[in-house]
Write a protein that holds these residues in place. Structure first.
Motif, PDB file in Angstrom:
ATOM      1  N   UNK A 103       0.829  -1.202   0.000  1.00 37.75           N
ATOM      2  CA  UNK A 103       0.000   0.000   0.000  1.00 37.75           C
ATOM      3  C   UNK A 103       0.868   1.258   0.000  1.00 37.75           C
ATOM      4  N   UNK A 104       1.925   1.244   0.794  1.00 41.07           N
ATOM      5  CA  UNK A 104       2.896   2.340   0.794  1.00 41.07           C
ATOM      6  C   UNK A 104       4.291   1.734   0.844  1.00 41.07           C
ATOM      7  N   UNK A 105       5.098   2.065  -0.137  1.00 44.08           N
ATOM      8  CA  UNK A 105       6.472   1.540  -0.186  1.00 44.08           C
ATOM      9  C   UNK A 105       7.403   2.473   0.584  1.00 44.08           C
ATOM     10  N   UNK A 106       7.007   2.745   1.817  1.00 45.59           N
ATOM     11  CA  UNK A 106       7.808   3.562   2.732  1.00 45.59           C
ATOM     12  C   UNK A 106       8.508   2.592   3.684  1.00 45.59           C
ATOM     13  N   UNK A 107       9.828   2.470   3.607  1.00 43.43           N
ATOM     14  CA  UNK A 107      10.501   1.447   4.405  1.00 43.43           C
ATOM     15  C   UNK A 107      10.543   1.794   5.885  1.00 43.43           C
TER      16      UNK A 107
END
Length: 295
Positions: A10-14
């Motif tokens: 959903x969000x490719x925020x690591x």
């Protein structure tokens, strides 16, 4: 029991250690934390953007407040968060809490707005944590001692049973819960998870009273009937360290799932490039609005 691969990024925020997902009812946005990255993250559906608010210490969980604000459980205690500036202000801590040895981990509010917050050892030594109940005025009481890794919390639909996960026990505990007093009684094992891969982590309950449990080192979220202890569904993920889940969106019909990248070897990280990302799944049911802190 069905097994369906329905989770997608959903969000490719690591995140180093993504945790604590919660849908904020008044802001209509999803919050989660990166414990080791010392960040509070927020995203809104329909906008491909994530706001990151750095904090000064390890952050175990965030909790909506009845006034529309946010609490953050930092290493040294419970703080209020200014959502405009990101600044945190100390609110309270249990008298027994020693931030040199333990940190806060998962937390939830009960239907009366009392905060239930668990702790664990900084080095993950067993039986060093606790589970606290914190009321609106900041008064705290230790409800469970000698906890190893305090994790998932959820209440039955009638509010009379608390489900609780201490991860290394590989079980979901149940307690009779008095909604008026917040007292616990009749401790028992609701679901034995010792035969499942990995360790139970965070959890949430859906509108049908079924329990969704994230599994650390288990590559999945499972749906269980906590009354019959029957496995109903499994949502597979492409990453091993699945940490928590919550329902969100305008209709509370999207299951959001946090994951972690810490403790993976270089080869494992290469094989799991999405580790630490936020995932979402449509699972054919919906959840309940998060109970807010009454203080």
């Amino acid at each position: 029991m069905s097994t369906r691969s329905r989770a997608s990024v959903f969000r490719s925020v690591p995140s180093i250690l993504g945790e604590g997902a919660v849908w904020h009812p008044s802001r209509q946005s999803l919050f989660w934390v990166d414990i080791m990255g010392r960040k509070i993250l927020e995203t809104t559906l329909g906008q491909d953007a994530t706001r990151s608010r750095p904090v000064e210490a390890l952050v175990g969980a965030v909790i909506p407040t009845a006034a529309g604000g946010l609490l953050a459980l930092l290493q040294d205690g419970v703080h209020r968060v200014d959502l405009d500036t990101g600044r945190t202000t100390f609110f309270t801590r249990p008298a027994e809490h020693d931030a040199t040895r333990v940190r806060f981990n998962d937390a939830k509010c009960d239907p009366r707005g009392r905060l239930w917050a668990g702790t664990m050892s900084l080095d993950e030594s067993p039986r060093q944590g606790a589970l606290y109940r914190i009321t609106a005025d900041g008064t705290s009481r230790c409800m469970r001692e000698q906890v190893s890794i305090s994790n998932g919390l959820a209440w039955s639909l009638d509010g009379r049973t608390l489900y609780y996960i201490d991860s290394p026990t590989r079980a979901v505990q149940a307690f009779d819960f008095d909604p008026d007093t917040g007292e616990l009684s009749r401790a028992r094992i609701a679901i034995d998870l010792s035969q499942q891969q990995g360790f139970p982590d965070g959890c949430t309950i859906d509108a049908e009273g079924k329990l969704w449990i994230a599994f650390w080192d288990g590559w999945c979220v499972m749906r269980w009937d906590p009354v019959s202890a029957r496995l109903l569904d499994t949502v597979r993920l492409p990453v091993s360290q699945v940490t928590t889940c919550t329902f969100g969106g305008p209709k509370l019909d999207t299951l959001f799932i946090t994951t972690a990248a810490c403790k993976l070897t270089a080869d494992q990280q290469k094989a799991q490039p999405e580790a630490g990302f936020l995932f979402a799944a449509n699972v054919g049911t919906h959840g309940l609005a998060a109970d807010a802190f009454a203080g």
